[in-house]
Design an enzyme around this catalytic site. Structure first.
Site, short mmCIF file in Angstrom:
data_model
loop_
_atom_site.label_atom_id
_atom_site.label_comp_id
_atom_site.label_asym_id
_atom_site.label_seq_id
_atom_site.Cartn_x
_atom_site.Cartn_y
_atom_site.Cartn_z
CB SER A 117 8.04 24.40 1.05
OG SER A 117 9.14 24.43 0.11
CE1 TYR A 121 2.89 23.79 -2.64
CE2 TYR A 121 5.37 24.28 -3.24
CZ TYR A 121 4.31 23.59 -2.37
OH TYR A 121 4.89 22.83 -1.37
CE LYS A 157 2.75 24.53 0.99
NZ LYS A 157 1.76 23.81 1.98
#
Ligand code: NAD
Ligand code: UD1
Length: 338
Positions: A124, A149, A153
């Site tokens: 992302s 979160y 990544k």
């Protein structure tokens, strides 16, 4: 190629399955259905005419992963499975680290033990933190993420980079998505968030369909042309096509490759509201609210590397993204629920 798609019944995974199957690949889907619905399999079959092999399985369950790799002769994995709700990750960080990072390590171990060392990973733009410059190229340094979160990544990228460095048989593609929206033109598969949406487009479509009263715009005093946040929205079908194109970077000796997948065009929140209204004829009432914690002013991609090396370019414009998001929501006001 025979591709194992983890998270293949989810939003981006399901659209990628369509592109893989229509471009001639064999697909095996693995998903624990924690954020998706079995009905997706019927809808995929209706679109492509092919029933994908499906395993209701969890990437944290190594034994089941081993069984799947033993049974299926997998050439490559496209790894979408993961939890993705930013706010929830702040409340439950260990759940996120266990699911996303623990699950990925399991998957990599199982792949390695079965001689499958080709993987494309869903990363992302969040890994850039507050970007050092825009448009963001892949050379832009990674930054400080604002939530667990985002850190999953960033950390999984590092785990894959180290794995690739240690064993030259691995070929890894990190795809850094900007803001995926839109849906398949059939209006039969699309984004189906649990509860009240966090992201802009599903919020807008739920206002349009009457499930929510009005849109709250998080801040109108950013240093952007109209004061609202600017993002690089990309049609999910273009994004899915990026994965198919990225398969060519899994040839022996390719090693590690990193690509931004965006359109290169930034749109503000007000631009999205205006374009949605023009594309659909539906009015979106909104109110201006406080800035949302962790938000940045603007974020958009330089995706020219993906064009140069993969021949990939986003084709669908903002109006098509809005119209397709709306068709999905209008036809399925409650998502996959009856
Ligand atoms: P999604 O929630 O629709 O799909 C993820 C799928 O993974 C779901 O079907 C879920 O059931 C499954 N899953 C979760 N944990 C699992 C586990 N332990 N074992 C097996 N299956 C599991 O999300 P999405 O929007 O399609 O995102 C796909 C991937 O892309 C995610 O990794 C996400 O973090 C990443 N990503 C998404 C966006 C976005 O805006 N949607 C942006 C950047 C990156
Ligand atoms: C968010 C996540 C990011 C994640 C991405 C995709 C945060 C801080 N970032 O990115 O980690 O990878 O989603 O899942 O949550 N907006 C409103 N009102 C709303 C919703 C959004 O004004 O109800 C605005 C936001 O302030 C932002 C823009 O719309 O300016 C886009 O927001 P969103 O869709 O949540 O995406 P990101 O913030 O880019």
């Amino acid at each position: 190629m025979k591709i194992l798609v983890t998270g293949g019944t989810g939003y981006i995974g399901s659209h990628t399955v369509v592109e893989l199957q229509t471009q001639g690949h064999d697909v095996v889907i693995l998903d624990n259905l924690s954020n998706s619905d079995m009905k997706v399999l019927d809808r995929l079959e209706a679109i492509t005419g092919v029933r994908a092999v499906f395993y209701n399985a969890d990437i944290r369950d190594k034994k089941t992963l081993d069984d799947i790799f033993e049974k299926e002769d997998i050439d490559a994995v496209i790894h979408f499975a993961g939890l993705k709700a930013v706010g929830e990750s702040v409340q439950k960080p260990l759940m996120y680290y266990e699911n996303n990072i623990g699950g990925t390590i399991n998957l990599l171990n199982s792949m390695s033990e079965h001689g499958c060392k080709n993987i494309i990973f869903s990363s992302s733009a969040t890994v850039y933190g507050t970007p050092a410059f825009v448009p963001i190229t892949e050379e832009c340094p990674k930054g400080t993420c604002t939530n667990p979160y985002g850190w999953t990544k960033s950390m999984i990228e590092q785990i894959l980079t180290d794995t690739c460095f240690a064993d030259k048989e691995w070929n890894v593609v990190l795809l850094r998505y900007f803001n995926p929206i839109g849906a398949h033109e059939s209006g039969t598969i699309g984004e189906n968030p649990n509860g009240i949406p966090n992201n802009l487009m599903p919020y807008v479509t739920q206002v349009a369909v009457g499930r929510l009263k009005e849109l709250g715009i998080f801040g109108d005093d950013y240093d952007t042309p109209d004061g609202t946040g600017v993002r690089d929205y990309i049609h999910v079908v273009d994004l899915a096509d990026g994965h198919v194109k990225a398969l060519k970077k899994l040839e022996p000796g390719s090693g590690l490759s990193i690509y931004n997948l965006g359109t290169g065009q930034g749109y503000s929140v007000l631009d999205i509201v205006r374009n949605f209204e023009e594309a659909t004829g539906v009015k979106i009432p909104y109110v201006i609210k406080e800035r949302r914690a962790g938000d940045i002013a603007e974020c958009y991609a330089d995706s020219s590397k993906a064009f140069r090396e993969l021949g990939w370019k986003a084709k669908k414009g903002i109006k098509e993204m809005c119209a397709d998001s709306w068709r999905w929501q209008k036809n399925n006001p409650n998502g996959y629920a009856d």
